[in-house]
Design a protein around this motif. Structure first.
Motif, PDB file in Angstrom:
ATOM      1  N   ILE A 364       0.769  -1.124  -0.037  1.00 45.10           N
ATOM      2  CA  ILE A 364       0.224  -0.010  -0.070  1.00 45.10           C
ATOM      3  C   ILE A 364       0.773   1.266   0.000  1.00 45.10           C
ATOM      4  O   ILE A 364       1.704   1.627   1.111  1.00 45.10           O
ATOM      5  N   GLY A 365       0.934   1.798  -0.997  1.00 45.13           N
ATOM      6  CA  GLY A 365       1.943   3.062  -1.286  1.00 45.13           C
ATOM      7  C   GLY A 365       1.331   4.234  -0.632  1.00 45.13           C
ATOM      8  O   GLY A 365       2.132   5.138   0.178  1.00 45.13           O
ATOM      9  N   GLU A 366       0.017   4.419  -0.771  1.00 44.03           N
ATOM     10  CA  GLU A 366      -0.659   5.761  -0.212  1.00 44.03           C
ATOM     11  C   GLU A 366      -2.060   5.503   0.005  1.00 44.03           C
ATOM     12  O   GLU A 366      -2.745   4.582  -0.712  1.00 44.03           O
ATOM     13  N   VAL A 367      -2.630   6.007   0.921  1.00 47.83           N
ATOM     14  CA  VAL A 367      -4.017   6.073   1.276  1.00 47.83           C
ATOM     15  C   VAL A 367      -4.642   7.398   1.137  1.00 47.83           C
ATOM     16  O   VAL A 367      -3.959   8.436   1.591  1.00 47.83           O
ATOM     17  N   ARG A 368      -5.557   7.644   0.597  1.00 50.48           N
ATOM     18  CA  ARG A 368      -6.198   8.916   0.244  1.00 50.48           C
ATOM     19  C   ARG A 368      -7.859   8.780   0.152  1.00 50.48           C
ATOM     20  O   ARG A 368      -8.337   8.191  -0.378  1.00 50.48           O
ATOM     21  N   ALA A 375      -9.178   5.474  -1.826  1.00 49.10           N
ATOM     22  CA  ALA A 375      -8.342   4.599  -2.581  1.00 49.10           C
ATOM     23  C   ALA A 375      -7.153   4.396  -1.985  1.00 49.10           C
ATOM     24  O   ALA A 375      -6.486   5.069  -1.300  1.00 49.10           O
ATOM     25  N   LEU A 376      -6.425   3.046  -2.212  1.00 43.08           N
ATOM     26  CA  LEU A 376      -5.353   2.709  -1.819  1.00 43.08           C
ATOM     27  C   LEU A 376      -4.499   2.713  -3.140  1.00 43.08           C
ATOM     28  O   LEU A 376      -4.906   1.665  -4.079  1.00 43.08           O
ATOM     29  N   ASP A 377      -3.388   3.323  -3.137  1.00 43.57           N
ATOM     30  CA  ASP A 377      -2.493   3.042  -4.242  1.00 43.57           C
ATOM     31  C   ASP A 377      -1.696   2.108  -4.082  1.00 43.57           C
ATOM     32  O   ASP A 377      -0.618   2.320  -3.231  1.00 43.57           O
ATOM     33  N   LEU A 378      -1.520   1.054  -4.959  1.00 40.83           N
ATOM     34  CA  LEU A 378      -0.938  -0.210  -4.662  1.00 40.83           C
ATOM     35  C   LEU A 378       0.338  -0.087  -5.318  1.00 40.83           C
ATOM     36  O   LEU A 378       0.424  -0.067  -6.578  1.00 40.83           O
ATOM     37  N   VAL A 379       1.288  -0.648  -4.897  1.00 40.95           N
ATOM     38  CA  VAL A 379       2.820  -0.567  -5.544  1.00 40.95           C
ATOM     39  C   VAL A 379       3.482  -1.848  -5.363  1.00 40.95           C
ATOM     40  O   VAL A 379       3.323  -2.893  -4.425  1.00 40.95           O
ATOM     41  N   SER A 380       4.358  -2.154  -6.529  1.00 38.88           N
ATOM     42  CA  SER A 380       5.420  -3.208  -6.104  1.00 38.88           C
ATOM     43  C   SER A 380       6.537  -2.991  -5.289  1.00 38.88           C
ATOM     44  O   SER A 380       7.243  -3.823  -5.034  1.00 38.88           O
ATOM     45  N   ASP A 381       6.893  -1.721  -5.636  1.00 36.40           N
ATOM     46  CA  ASP A 381       8.063  -1.214  -4.654  1.00 36.40           C
ATOM     47  C   ASP A 381       7.775   0.151  -4.021  1.00 36.40           C
ATOM     48  O   ASP A 381       7.713   1.141  -4.706  1.00 36.40           O
ATOM     49  N   ALA A 386       6.586   2.153  -7.931  1.00 40.66           N
ATOM     50  CA  ALA A 386       6.012   1.507  -9.217  1.00 40.66           C
ATOM     51  C   ALA A 386       4.698   0.706  -9.010  1.00 40.66           C
ATOM     52  O   ALA A 386       4.614   0.195  -8.180  1.00 40.66           O
ATOM     53  N   PRO A 387       3.797   1.056  -9.834  1.00 37.81           N
ATOM     54  CA  PRO A 387       2.180   0.421  -9.793  1.00 37.81           C
ATOM     55  C   PRO A 387       2.437  -1.186  -9.539  1.00 37.81           C
ATOM     56  O   PRO A 387       3.237  -1.649 -10.341  1.00 37.81           O
ATOM     57  N   LEU A 388       1.670  -1.583  -8.852  1.00 39.72           N
ATOM     58  CA  LEU A 388       1.490  -3.179  -8.717  1.00 39.72           C
ATOM     59  C   LEU A 388       0.910  -3.578 -10.171  1.00 39.72           C
ATOM     60  O   LEU A 388      -0.091  -2.925 -10.724  1.00 39.72           O
TER      61      LEU A 388
END
Length: 445
Positions: A364-368, A375-381, A386-388
């Motif tokens: 979970i890169g960011e919660v807003r 929305a939870l911005d999901l990331v691989s790194d 980098a987007p999931l």
């Protein structure tokens, strides 16, 4: 619930044989079958229940099968099921009155449409007629509907195969987490995004621009809550150059943000209420029980059509069943404190609960968000952001469904968008399901 499991397969067979689905390649589809719903829950014909944290398409603000709305539709059906828009109708007048009461006294009229896309179509038309100009500016990260001008005003990929309407220009709005402006803070992001918009206006020619059309909080694009000062800055630019400002509140309106409208929810951070000239709405005004939408119009624009014909109309504009569902919805939301509940859920449960998940899972890169709009911005790194991958998002979605939660996903994001009527207990259950699902998929990509 009188459910026949055999109807599950029949529903799927009939769908695949005869129904053409939107935004899809048809051959590989296997849509989920929904047999019924109540409040924040839906179920299939086999009796499997799911917490609906998608609100379908982020529109069942009052939940499924609210008795007051169902009763209002039934009562209207016994009186008058349809009427031409040229006639006056009591229920239509009541619906407009209730909408205006919540929008504020700087608006005077409502033009009813059948949904959000044609609401934006007609808002654009009004702006062009009012200004005598042609161009419409809108965000790249946006969705405004799937009709001629609305889809070209849209900024995402769905615009590209549909670019047949004229006079549309796009610009980047603020998004600090994935900034286009190399910003180091939300204040810098706001200032640079506004500078970018000013330069686009100047480069396009201010006297050619009829409208700036923006989602107050872009929804499908990622629940992009604007940084403080951005909406006020856009309003100032519109005023400086004589441009009509349109807020698209199709997704964000009518309780979703914990206020009746998103621009009201953001008033404190903007240092005061930032009001547009036109508001397009749909979805949440009656939770989609009967298709309805519209444009809320300021007096300056409404008045020019006192002596000039407005060259637009719809056969089902202000349809009595839709209007009854609006009256029933807005009255119930007022009487039952449903908008206040959305604010409480966001402030006291979702904000801290989702933040705790983000602290636990690097995916979970960011919660807003705000209210019941997250929305939870999901990331691989988490370092590169980098987007999931689509596969990773698909695995998470499957894990949530297996645990009894119906999610809303878009690109690399998980949107947390329950109905405004969701209870504390349902949110706590959903947070536990999210926790389990993220734990099950791990740092997948």
């Amino acid at each position: 619930m009188n459910l026949d499991p055999a109807d599950q397969q029949l529903a799927l067979e009939l769908d695949r044989a005869h129904v053409f689905h939107s935004w899809s390649a048809q051959a590989t589809l296997k849509p989920m079958v929904i047999a019924g719903g109540l409040g924040s829950t839906v179920w299939d014909f086999e009796g499997n229940e799911f917490l609906d944290f998608s609100s379908q398409l982020v529109n069942t603000n009052i939940g499924h099968q609210h008795p007051a709305v169902v009763a209002a539709i039934k009562e209207q059906a016994d009186v008058l099921t349809t009427v031409a828009p040229a006639h006056a109708n009591l229920t239509r007048g009541k619906a407009a009155q209730r909408i205006l009461a919540r929008a504020g006294n700087t608006f005077s009229k409502v033009f009813f449409t059948n949904g959000g896309a044609d609401a934006n179509e007609n808002a654009i038309r009004m702006a062009r007629l009012y200004t005598g100009r042609d161009k419409v500016l809108s965000h790249y990260r946006s969705y405004h509907g799937n009709t001629g001008a609305a889809i070209v005003a849209t900024g995402d990929w769905r615009r590209v195969p549909n670019e047949y309407a004229r006079g549309h220009v796009h610009f980047f709005g603020p998004f600090a987490y994935r900034s286009e402006f190399w910003s180091a803070s939300v204040e810098e992001e706001s200032a640079r995004a506004l500078h970018h918009l000013r330069r686009v206006i100047q480069a396009e020619g201010p006297t050619s621009i009829a409208a700036i059309l923006i989602e107050t909080i872009p929804g499908t694009a990622g629940v992009l809550v604007p940084p403080p000062g951005y909406l006020a800055g856009v309003r100032a630019l519109a005023d400086e150059y004589g441009i009509v400002l349109i807020f698209d509140e199709v997704m964000a309106g009518f309780g979703r943000t914990g206020s009746w409208f998103a621009f009201q929810a953001l008033a404190e951070q903007e240092g005061g209420l930032v009001e547009p000239d036109l508001i397009s709405f749909a979805k949440g005004v009656n939770s989609g029980y009967v298709p309805a939408g519209g444009v809320i119009i300021s007096p300056a624009i409404a008045d020019i059509f006192d002596d000039n014909v407005f060259p637009g109309g719809l056969t089902y504009s202000g349809h009595p069943l839709a209007m009854a569902s609006i009256v029933g919805t807005l009255d119930a939301m007022e009487d039952e404190g449903i908008v206040d509940n959305a604010a409480h859920i966001g402030r006291d449960l979702l904000e801290p609960g989702l933040a705790a998940l983000a602290a636990k899972y690097p995916i979970i890169g960011e919660v807003r968000g705000v209210g019941v709009f997250w929305a939870l911005d999901l990331v691989s790194d988490p370092e590169t952001r980098a987007p999931l991958s689509a596969g990773g998002v698909g695995a998470l979605k499957a894990a949530l469904l297996a645990r009894g939660l119906l999610p809303f996903t878009a690109d690399n994001r998980l949107h947390v968008v329950p109905p405004c009527v969701v209870t504390d207990a349902e949110v706590e259950r959903a947070l536990a399901i999210y926790d389990e699902a993220f734990g099950a998929v791990g740092d997948v990509d």
